[in-house]
Structure formats: C-alpha cells, structure tokens
Design a protein around this motif. Structure first.
Motif, PDB file in Angstrom:
ATOM      1  N   LEU A  24     -11.139   0.596  -5.036  1.00 57.70           N
ATOM      2  CA  LEU A  24      -9.981   1.485  -4.994  1.00 57.70           C
ATOM      3  C   LEU A  24      -9.620   1.934  -6.401  1.00 57.70           C
ATOM      4  CD1 LEU A  24      -7.754  -0.443  -2.440  1.00 57.70           C
ATOM      5  CD2 LEU A  24      -9.148   1.580  -2.020  1.00 57.70           C
ATOM      6  N   LEU A  46      -3.683   3.750  -8.074  1.00 58.75           N
ATOM      7  CA  LEU A  46      -2.817   3.477  -6.922  1.00 58.75           C
ATOM      8  C   LEU A  46      -1.724   2.469  -7.261  1.00 58.75           C
ATOM      9  CD1 LEU A  46      -5.508   3.189  -4.103  1.00 58.75           C
ATOM     10  CD2 LEU A  46      -3.814   5.007  -4.382  1.00 58.75           C
ATOM     11  N   LEU A  47      -1.957   1.683  -8.300  1.00 57.34           N
ATOM     12  CA  LEU A  47      -1.008   0.634  -8.673  1.00 57.34           C
ATOM     13  C   LEU A  47      -0.008   1.067  -9.737  1.00 57.34           C
ATOM     14  CD1 LEU A  47      -3.456  -2.406  -8.808  1.00 57.34           C
ATOM     15  CD2 LEU A  47      -1.897  -1.768  -6.960  1.00 57.34           C
ATOM     16  N   THR A  71       3.599   0.120  -9.225  1.00 58.87           N
ATOM     17  CA  THR A  71       3.775  -1.251  -8.764  1.00 58.87           C
ATOM     18  C   THR A  71       3.838  -2.196  -9.962  1.00 58.87           C
ATOM     19  OG1 THR A  71       1.440  -1.898  -8.655  1.00 58.87           O
ATOM     20  CG2 THR A  71       2.315  -0.641  -6.780  1.00 58.87           C
ATOM     21  N   GLU A  90       4.199  -1.546   0.829  1.00 60.07           N
ATOM     22  CA  GLU A  90       3.171  -0.582   0.436  1.00 60.07           C
ATOM     23  C   GLU A  90       3.725   0.845   0.454  1.00 60.07           C
ATOM     24  OE1 GLU A  90      -1.192  -2.308   1.528  1.00 60.07           O
ATOM     25  OE2 GLU A  90      -0.143  -1.273   3.128  1.00 60.07           O
ATOM     26  N   TYR A 111       6.004   1.614  -2.436  1.00 60.57           N
ATOM     27  CA  TYR A 111       5.265   1.822  -3.681  1.00 60.57           C
ATOM     28  C   TYR A 111       4.345   3.047  -3.629  1.00 60.57           C
ATOM     29  CZ  TYR A 111       6.892  -2.483  -5.815  1.00 60.57           C
ATOM     30  OH  TYR A 111       7.663  -3.463  -6.385  1.00 60.57           O
ATOM     31  N   MET A 132       2.005   3.944  -1.351  1.00 63.24           N
ATOM     32  CA  MET A 132       0.647   3.781  -0.816  1.00 63.24           C
ATOM     33  C   MET A 132       0.695   3.886   0.706  1.00 63.24           C
ATOM     34  SD  MET A 132      -0.791   0.773  -3.273  1.00 63.24           S
ATOM     35  CE  MET A 132       0.677  -0.223  -3.306  1.00 63.24           C
ATOM     36  N   TYR A 186      -0.818   5.279   4.075  1.00 65.07           N
ATOM     37  CA  TYR A 186      -2.042   5.785   4.708  1.00 65.07           C
ATOM     38  C   TYR A 186      -1.814   5.755   6.217  1.00 65.07           C
ATOM     39  CZ  TYR A 186      -3.767   4.802   0.080  1.00 65.07           C
ATOM     40  OH  TYR A 186      -3.920   4.770  -1.281  1.00 65.07           O
TER      41      TYR A 186
END
Length: 128
Positions: free
Chosen positions: A33, A37-38, A41, A93, A96, A98, A100
């Motif tokens: 990944l 994406l973090l 976070t 998730e 933050y 993320m 999906y």
C-alpha cells in the motif's frame, strides 16, 4: 438457537481469517500500500495498524468463537462486543480518510450482523 450460534461462528470465522491475513499483509508489507495513505494518521508505517487489526479483529474473533462453541456464560455479549470492535475499526479508518466502499460497506454489514445475532442469542438464552 443452534443455527444462530452457527451463524455467529461462521461470521466470526470469516472476520478472523480476513483480519489475520489483512493484518499480516500490513505488518509484512505484502499488501504494498502507498505509505501516503497514512499521512493523516499517527502511524509512520503499516506495521502497528496491521498488528492492531490482527489482535482486535483476528485473535479476538477466535477467542469469541471459542466462547461461543463452549457456551461461556453470557457468550452473546462477546459476539456483540466483537461487532462493536469492528465498527470502531472501520469508523477509525473512515475518520482518517481511508474509506473504501467495496470493503467498508460489507464489513459494516458484517458488524451489524454480529450485533443482531448476539442480541437474538441473548433474547433466546434469557427466555429459556
């Protein structure tokens, strides 16, 4: 009642297997990944989120399966709790950034099913 317990066990088993594989993939980097994406976070890499996923939804689900199979006193509360833990994981998730839909919607559905089955088992156990 037995059918409800089997449904709970099946749902918990599915959750445990997918959480363990997903968590392991995050911890080992096998999911490849994007680290971006973090960015929103508190995490610098995927190891800790993977470990949390493994523990909170993988290992805990296996423990709840055992409690359900042996019919530990008030085992249905553990099923309900696991559904709430999953909702907490998913919501974190989403908070933050993320989200999906292809993953989150089915797992929110799974969490709701765990809670409903746990509540139905509670009602049945208390009426006996």
């Amino acid at each position: 009642m037995k059918n409800l317990r089997l449904i709970a066990i099946g749902l918990l088993f599915f959750l445990s297997i997918t959480a363990l594989f997903g968590g392991w993939g995050l911890m080992t980097g096998n999911l490849e990944l994007d680290i971006g994406l973090l960015k929103n976070t508190p995490f610098e890499d995927f190891f800790l989120p993977g470990l949390i996923l493994c523990m909170a939804n993988g290992i805990l689900s296996i423990i709840v399966i055992v409690f359900t199979v042996v019919r530990t006193e008030n085992y249905y509360w553990f099923i309900i709790f696991q559904g709430l833990v999953l909702i907490g994981w998913l919501t974190t998730e989403v908070i933050y950034g993320m989200f999906y839909p292809a993953l989150h919607y089915p797992y929110y559905g799974l969490a709701i099913c765990l809670i409903v089955v746990g509540l139905l088992l509670k009602r049945k156990e208390e009426s006996v």
